[in-house]
Write a protein that holds these residues in place. Sequence first.
Motif, PDB file in Angstrom:
ATOM      1  N   SER A 230      25.420  78.025 -19.449  1.00  0.00           N
ATOM      2  CA  SER A 230      26.397  77.269 -20.220  1.00  0.00           C
ATOM      3  C   SER A 230      27.571  76.862 -19.344  1.00  0.00           C
ATOM      4  N   SER A 231      28.159  75.749 -19.695  1.00  0.00           N
ATOM      5  CA  SER A 231      29.459  75.331 -19.186  1.00  0.00           C
ATOM      6  C   SER A 231      29.418  74.848 -17.742  1.00  0.00           C
ATOM      7  N   GLY A 232      30.621  74.688 -17.153  1.00  0.00           N
ATOM      8  CA  GLY A 232      30.808  73.900 -15.955  1.00  0.00           C
ATOM      9  C   GLY A 232      30.110  74.363 -14.697  1.00  0.00           C
ATOM     10  N   THR A 233      30.239  75.623 -14.327  1.00  0.00           N
ATOM     11  CA  THR A 233      29.720  76.076 -13.031  1.00  0.00           C
ATOM     12  C   THR A 233      28.216  75.917 -12.935  1.00  0.00           C
ATOM     13  N   LEU A 234      27.506  76.402 -13.934  1.00  0.00           N
ATOM     14  CA  LEU A 234      26.043  76.319 -13.881  1.00  0.00           C
ATOM     15  C   LEU A 234      25.557  74.889 -14.072  1.00  0.00           C
ATOM     16  N   GLN A 235      26.257  74.096 -14.862  1.00  0.00           N
ATOM     17  CA  GLN A 235      25.900  72.680 -14.982  1.00  0.00           C
ATOM     18  C   GLN A 235      26.117  71.967 -13.658  1.00  0.00           C
ATOM     19  N   ALA A 236      27.211  72.317 -12.964  1.00  0.00           N
ATOM     20  CA  ALA A 236      27.489  71.706 -11.660  1.00  0.00           C
ATOM     21  C   ALA A 236      26.403  72.072 -10.648  1.00  0.00           C
ATOM     22  N   ILE A 237      25.976  73.335 -10.659  1.00  0.00           N
ATOM     23  CA  ILE A 237      24.917  73.763  -9.742  1.00  0.00           C
ATOM     24  C   ILE A 237      23.623  73.012 -10.038  1.00  0.00           C
ATOM     25  N   GLU A 238      23.283  72.896 -11.311  1.00  0.00           N
ATOM     26  CA  GLU A 238      22.054  72.166 -11.665  1.00  0.00           C
ATOM     27  C   GLU A 238      22.146  70.706 -11.231  1.00  0.00           C
ATOM     28  N   GLY A 239      23.337  70.098 -11.402  1.00  0.00           N
ATOM     29  CA  GLY A 239      23.507  68.705 -10.998  1.00  0.00           C
ATOM     30  C   GLY A 239      23.306  68.506  -9.511  1.00  0.00           C
ATOM     31  N   ILE A 240      23.817  69.433  -8.708  1.00  0.00           N
ATOM     32  CA  ILE A 240      23.655  69.337  -7.250  1.00  0.00           C
ATOM     33  C   ILE A 240      22.197  69.540  -6.862  1.00  0.00           C
ATOM     34  N   LEU A 241      21.545  70.535  -7.441  1.00  0.00           N
ATOM     35  CA  LEU A 241      20.128  70.797  -7.118  1.00  0.00           C
ATOM     36  C   LEU A 241      19.262  69.584  -7.451  1.00  0.00           C
ATOM     37  N   THR A 242      19.567  68.948  -8.575  1.00  0.00           N
ATOM     38  CA  THR A 242      18.788  67.774  -8.970  1.00  0.00           C
ATOM     39  C   THR A 242      19.063  66.601  -8.028  1.00  0.00           C
ATOM     40  N   ALA A 243      20.363  66.380  -7.720  1.00  0.00           N
ATOM     41  CA  ALA A 243      20.723  65.266  -6.841  1.00  0.00           C
ATOM     42  C   ALA A 243      20.119  65.427  -5.453  1.00  0.00           C
ATOM     43  N   GLN A 244      20.046  66.656  -4.954  1.00  0.00           N
ATOM     44  CA  GLN A 244      19.491  66.933  -3.628  1.00  0.00           C
ATOM     45  C   GLN A 244      17.971  67.058  -3.654  1.00  0.00           C
ATOM     46  N   GLU A 245      17.403  67.029  -4.860  1.00  0.00           N
ATOM     47  CA  GLU A 245      15.951  67.199  -5.053  1.00  0.00           C
ATOM     48  C   GLU A 245      15.476  68.556  -4.560  1.00  0.00           C
ATOM     49  N   TRP A 246      16.350  69.571  -4.760  1.00  0.00           N
ATOM     50  CA  TRP A 246      15.980  70.939  -4.423  1.00  0.00           C
ATOM     51  C   TRP A 246      15.377  71.665  -5.622  1.00  0.00           C
ATOM     52  N   ALA A 247      15.467  71.059  -6.773  1.00  0.00           N
ATOM     53  CA  ALA A 247      14.851  71.581  -7.999  1.00  0.00           C
ATOM     54  C   ALA A 247      14.694  70.411  -8.956  1.00  0.00           C
ATOM     55  N   HIS A 248      13.817  70.570  -9.908  1.00  0.00           N
ATOM     56  CA  HIS A 248      13.556  69.491 -10.858  1.00  0.00           C
ATOM     57  C   HIS A 248      13.782  70.012 -12.272  1.00  0.00           C
ATOM     58  N   GLY A 249      14.930  69.636 -12.838  1.00  0.00           N
ATOM     59  CA  GLY A 249      15.205  69.997 -14.227  1.00  0.00           C
ATOM     60  C   GLY A 249      15.511  71.459 -14.425  1.00  0.00           C
ATOM     61  N   GLY A 250      16.507  71.973 -13.753  1.00  0.00           N
ATOM     62  CA  GLY A 250      16.902  73.353 -13.950  1.00  0.00           C
ATOM     63  C   GLY A 250      17.410  73.980 -12.670  1.00  0.00           C
ATOM     64  N   ILE A 251      17.740  75.270 -12.761  1.00  0.00           N
ATOM     65  CA  ILE A 251      18.203  76.037 -11.606  1.00  0.00           C
ATOM     66  C   ILE A 251      17.117  77.045 -11.262  1.00  0.00           C
ATOM     67  N   THR A 252      16.731  77.090 -10.004  1.00  0.00           N
ATOM     68  CA  THR A 252      15.704  78.035  -9.579  1.00  0.00           C
ATOM     69  C   THR A 252      16.260  78.958  -8.499  1.00  0.00           C
ATOM     70  N   ARG A 253      15.592  80.070  -8.312  1.00  0.00           N
ATOM     71  CA  ARG A 253      16.008  81.010  -7.266  1.00  0.00           C
ATOM     72  C   ARG A 253      15.917  80.350  -5.889  1.00  0.00           C
ATOM     73  N   LYS A 254      14.831  79.634  -5.650  1.00  0.00           N
ATOM     74  CA  LYS A 254      14.682  78.968  -4.352  1.00  0.00           C
ATOM     75  C   LYS A 254      15.738  77.886  -4.162  1.00  0.00           C
ATOM     76  N   GLY A 255      16.072  77.193  -5.259  1.00  0.00           N
ATOM     77  CA  GLY A 255      17.100  76.170  -5.172  1.00  0.00           C
ATOM     78  C   GLY A 255      18.459  76.754  -4.801  1.00  0.00           C
TER      79      GLY A 255
END
Length: 514
Positions: A230-255
């Motif tokens: 929830s909220s800003g920090t985790l949303q920001a992390i998901e946004g960066i992972l998606t933009a960098q194509e380090w994850a697809h639709g979510g936050i992963t341990r590898k990401g």
Amino acid sequence: MEESQTKTKERTDLQENPEGLRDGSLLAAVDLGSNSFHLLIARLEQGEIRPAQALSEKVQLAAGLEGDRLSREAIDRGLECLSRFAQLLQSVEPQRIRVVGTSALRRASNRRTFTEAARRILGAPIDVIYGREEARLVYLGVAHTLADDTRSRLVVDIGGGSTEFAIGERFEPRRLESLQLGCVTYSRDCFKDSLLSKSNYNSAYDRACVEVSHIRKQFRSKHWVEAVGSSGTLQAIEGILTAQEWAHGGITRKGLQRMRKTLLEFKHFDDINLEGLSEARRTVIAAGVAIAEAIFDVLEIDEMRSSRGALREGVVYDLVGRLSHEDVRERSILGLMQRYHVDEESSQLVARRARMLFDASYKSWDLEISDRELLVWAALSQEIGKAIAHKHYHRHGAYLLRNSDLPGFPQHEQEDMAILVEGQHGKIRQGLFGDSDEAALLRLQRLVALLRLATLFKYVEPLEHLPDFTIKASAKSLRLDFPSDWLEQHPLTAQELSEQQEAFKRIDLRLEIN
């Protein structure tokens, strides 16, 4: 001006929102977070809230904590932000606005300097909420954005000063916790001078692992099916992972591991250049990733999706319940009574007497509907201390109210109830009312007086009905007029009333008995 009323009459003008909330009603939540302040104005449509206005500003209140005190600069930053929020709030009725403060205000010993000024600006009280109450509201906000199924969920919210955890199903949280780890405080404490290094990152990661390990047994992966951020920090992390194509639709341990390695290629917060990272997050993203990686590792999370639901949405949904007579605070008090085996019949008698006394005096004493609710809740819980010992039960009850997790209650309401319960019996000790300002002191003294009388009459009513006596209140007095000979026939009650006259003098009130 005097107000009088017999014991049976109920005042209809005390019933707030008797018709309930209608479609189109506007409600507002203000989240005074440790990193950012958020404003949400929502419109109620068929039981759901639809955002009408939303505003967020980076304030970093937690960065202004010097020991346990907010700096003058941090207070000024926050108040300047709220002065801008106040313009948007003019479209919302005051009773439909709720303002909540979180970790930084929980920790600040001088928070009243901020909250009193904030109340004047916003025209609404500031509720500083406990960590588990924050977790409950976050869960509520997230749950309303997800599918209404029966899967068990872990909800995590990494804030500026604390991180909240909740496990629940549908709209009911089953486990709640709050830990003192936040991206603003960790950025300040672990990344000195905004420098990025492997040792600084590991310091934040290791510190977070230790904190999260305290709840590992109750929150590890075997207790839930999916994890939601929830909220800003985790949303920001998901946004960066998606933009960098380090994850697809979510936050992963590898990401997260890939993100950590990339962050450590920079030497200073100002150097960080990642697609998807906003300027407002640049100074806290490294700490946020370290905390997130620790949470993933300790709680055995492989993947997490983020939700747009957050504390502010939860506050609005909770406000809908309060205004629609589905107040979670009522459930909390009933649960407290059951936990400590309170005599429900006796407590309900006290609550009825408290309502009657309040309704006769509230206008002369300038009390409000929220004071009536507080008085009734204190009346219902006034015997909980007897579960510890009958001697000094009022003090034991006050301790329990101050230190129990009561969903729905902010800190100041629990403290006020504790004052009423302690003040219901015996001598009114010096210091009972703490450092209350003049207005709060007068209000609490009046409520203590009403509760003392309400508890006194509970020993009469189980035996017979009370007579139709008259109550008259003026600014500094309360007068009770009994039928002829009634007090002579009830010498114990007459004696107790006489003793109350002495107690009332200690709170600058005159009790007149006729």
